[in-house]
Design an enzyme around this catalytic site. Structure first.
Site, PDB file in Angstrom:
ATOM      1  N   ASP A  16     -66.756 -36.925  51.325  1.00 23.95           N
ATOM      2  CA  ASP A  16     -65.839 -38.111  50.977  1.00 23.95           C
ATOM      3  C   ASP A  16     -66.247 -39.056  51.926  1.00 23.95           C
ATOM      4  O   ASP A  16     -66.896 -38.758  52.758  1.00 23.95           O
ATOM      5  CB  ASP A  16     -64.406 -38.557  50.814  1.00 23.95           C
ATOM      6  CG  ASP A  16     -64.060 -40.072  50.784  1.00 23.95           C
ATOM      7  OD1 ASP A  16     -64.780 -40.434  49.502  1.00 23.95           O
ATOM      8  OD2 ASP A  16     -62.070 -39.719  51.706  1.00 23.95           O
ATOM      9  N   ASP A  18     -64.971 -43.159  52.635  1.00 24.77           N
ATOM     10  CA  ASP A  18     -64.215 -43.848  53.420  1.00 24.77           C
ATOM     11  C   ASP A  18     -63.131 -42.824  53.956  1.00 24.77           C
ATOM     12  O   ASP A  18     -62.705 -42.184  54.169  1.00 24.77           O
ATOM     13  CB  ASP A  18     -63.335 -44.608  52.091  1.00 24.77           C
ATOM     14  CG  ASP A  18     -64.670 -46.323  52.221  1.00 24.77           C
ATOM     15  OD1 ASP A  18     -64.596 -46.835  52.221  1.00 24.77           O
ATOM     16  OD2 ASP A  18     -64.557 -45.683  51.016  1.00 24.77           O
ATOM     17  N   ASP A 312     -59.930 -37.266  52.638  1.00 26.86           N
ATOM     18  CA  ASP A 312     -58.686 -37.748  53.589  1.00 26.86           C
ATOM     19  C   ASP A 312     -57.422 -37.985  52.699  1.00 26.86           C
ATOM     20  O   ASP A 312     -56.712 -38.491  53.029  1.00 26.86           O
ATOM     21  CB  ASP A 312     -59.440 -39.097  54.209  1.00 26.86           C
ATOM     22  CG  ASP A 312     -59.248 -40.949  53.190  1.00 26.86           C
ATOM     23  OD1 ASP A 312     -58.316 -41.239  53.142  1.00 26.86           O
ATOM     24  OD2 ASP A 312     -60.182 -40.766  52.622  1.00 26.86           O
TER      25      ASP A 312
END
Length: 454
Positions: A16, A18, A312
């Site tokens: 991922d 961000d 996250d």
């Protein structure tokens, strides 16, 4: 299920973007996100101007894993069995007696859908990532304001909050300089974005040199992705990855079929017509894990290539990659830093003049440790009728050991390890703390129970 997990055994390593490859200066980005939503509510929807001012420590309210009970205006912290551990009405904490009166000592009424990883309905919203989280504080203050002025009992602000989120984060906002969020990050990237440590860049190259296929799968649109990657990785960022997928619209990327979510090519950041199949590496938009996996089979020459995905968000990354695609998952959990009250070793060892001017603030503000909500991992449950209180895992903590292979505070935490390092994985055969690297959160260690969850 084997006890250990090693990157050396994986054919494909996905990331991922961000809060995973690109980490933010959290206090600064939280304030920007809060302001961007609040500005919209006040100027476009006529909400109270007091929402625009923030007391210095009010972001303490923000805690991952909170659920907003929309109709009641209540925020809840849930135990692993779905009972309510802590709650607030607006920003005001409820007493244990109030919680018992409203919610009882039983599973919260929507827990079965939340625990099936449905993160939003007309009835509730689950806060599980740093892009959403400042909105929790704003919604809580909206409830306070409505109570003060209208004495409301049922709340109808959520549609306006959704409009604020869409206004700031919509796909065209970056290009049009619309809203407050994208223009500000464009103009001051250093204020909000942490540059990728050299150790992590070296590690990405090491993975590639070892023959791994590297993926970037982000729900950010291609133009914002480019800004982030150029800033944190450098202008040659595309060389780190074999396949880049932007506007992936996770978790749908993992759960939807090729017909529902085809891949599209990009020209000047505009999405083009749908592709019938994915034939070669490159940069794509939208898409689905099924066709991606078909391409990975071709690229590796294996019938069953082993994929690991780093992310996250439990809802958008970890749960769907594990549940729908059966990938290994590494959960990036900055709360592991805050739980210890430490700063990353690398940051400590750098000379002061090399630290960014915003970094110092961040290290003084462990934004991810909330005094109001206590530990992300564990909490005390008061005893009923003179019984002793007990300690229970939070629902967020249970999700980590159920859906992640391992959990780490940042990529930097593992970048210097050899690729064949054997991590102990989360599994029913291992202890509940086994999968945390480099060490479990203090709240989960028996001797620390009473100290950590105050």
């Amino acid at each position: 299920m084997q006890q250990h997990f090693s990157l050396a055994e994986c054919d494909v390593v996905g990331f991922d973007l961000d809060h995973t490859l690109c980490r933010y200066h959290l206090p600064q980005s939280a304030r920007l996100i809060y302001d961007s939503f609040a500005q919209y509510l006040v100027t476009e929807k006529g909400y109270d101007e007091d929402l625009l001012t923030l007391a210095p420590d009010s972001l303490d309210f923000c805690c991952k894993g909170l659920v907003l009970d929309i109709e009641e205006g209540n925020f809840l912290k849930l135990a692993e069995d779905g009972t309510v551990l802590r709650a607030s009405h607006g920003t005001k904490s409820m007493t244990f007696e109030e919680i018992l009166e409203i919610y009882g000592r039983k599973e919260w009424k929507h827990f079965n859908t939340v625990s099936g990883m449905v993160s939003r309905t007309a009835k509730y919203y689950l806060y599980d990532n740093y892009f959403d989280l400042p909105g929790a504080l704003l919604c809580a203050r909206v409830v306070d304001s409505l109570d003060q002025h209208d004495g409301q009992k049922k709340y109808d602000f959520w549609k306006d909050m959704v409009a604020a989120i869409q206004h700031n984060y919509k796909i065209s906002a970056f290009k049009e300089d619309c809203g407050m969020y994208f223009p500000e990050v464009k103009n001051h990237p250093d204020k909000y974005l942490q540059r990728c440590p050299e150790s992590v860049k070296k590690w990405l190259k090491q993975l590639k040199n070892a023959g791994k296929i590297l993926l970037l799968i982000t729900s950010s649109h291609s133009d914002y992705c480019r800004l982030l990657c150029e800033h944190v990785l450098g202008s040659d960022f595309e060389e780190y990855f074999d396949i880049l997928i932007t506007n992936a619209l996770k978790p749908g990327f993992f759960s939807l079929t090729p017909n529902q979510r085809p891949f599209r090519t990009l020209e000047n950041d505009e999405e083009q017509e749908a592709l019938l199949s994915l034939d070669k590496p490159g940069w794509y938009s939208q898409g689905n894990a099924i066709q991606l996996y078909d391409l990975l089979k071709k690229m590796t020459g294996k019938l069953d290539p082993k994929v690991v995905y780093f992310g996250d968000s439990m809802h958008s990354d970890i749960f769907p990659a594990h549940h729908y695609s059966n990938w290994e998952t590494v959960f990036i959990l900055e709360e592991l830093l805050g739980d210890k009250g430490i700063v990353p070793a690398k940051a400590e060892s750098e000379p002061l003049e090399k630290k960014g001017k915003y970094e110092e603030d961040e290290l003084r503000v462990p934004y991810f440790v909330s005094k109001q909500w206590g530990s992300f991992f564990m909490d005390r449950l008061p005893g009923l009728e003179n019984a002793e209180e007990t300690f229970v895992h939070t629902w967020s903590c249970k999700c980590i050991s159920t859906y992640s292979t391992i959990a780490i505070p940042s990529l930097e935490a593992i970048a210097d390890l050899p690729l064949d390092y054997r991590f102990t994985r989360f599994s029913s055969n291992n202890s509940a703390t086994a999968g945390y690297y480099p060490s479990p959160p203090r709240a989960l260690l028996p001797s620390e129970d009473s100290a950590m969850v105050k």
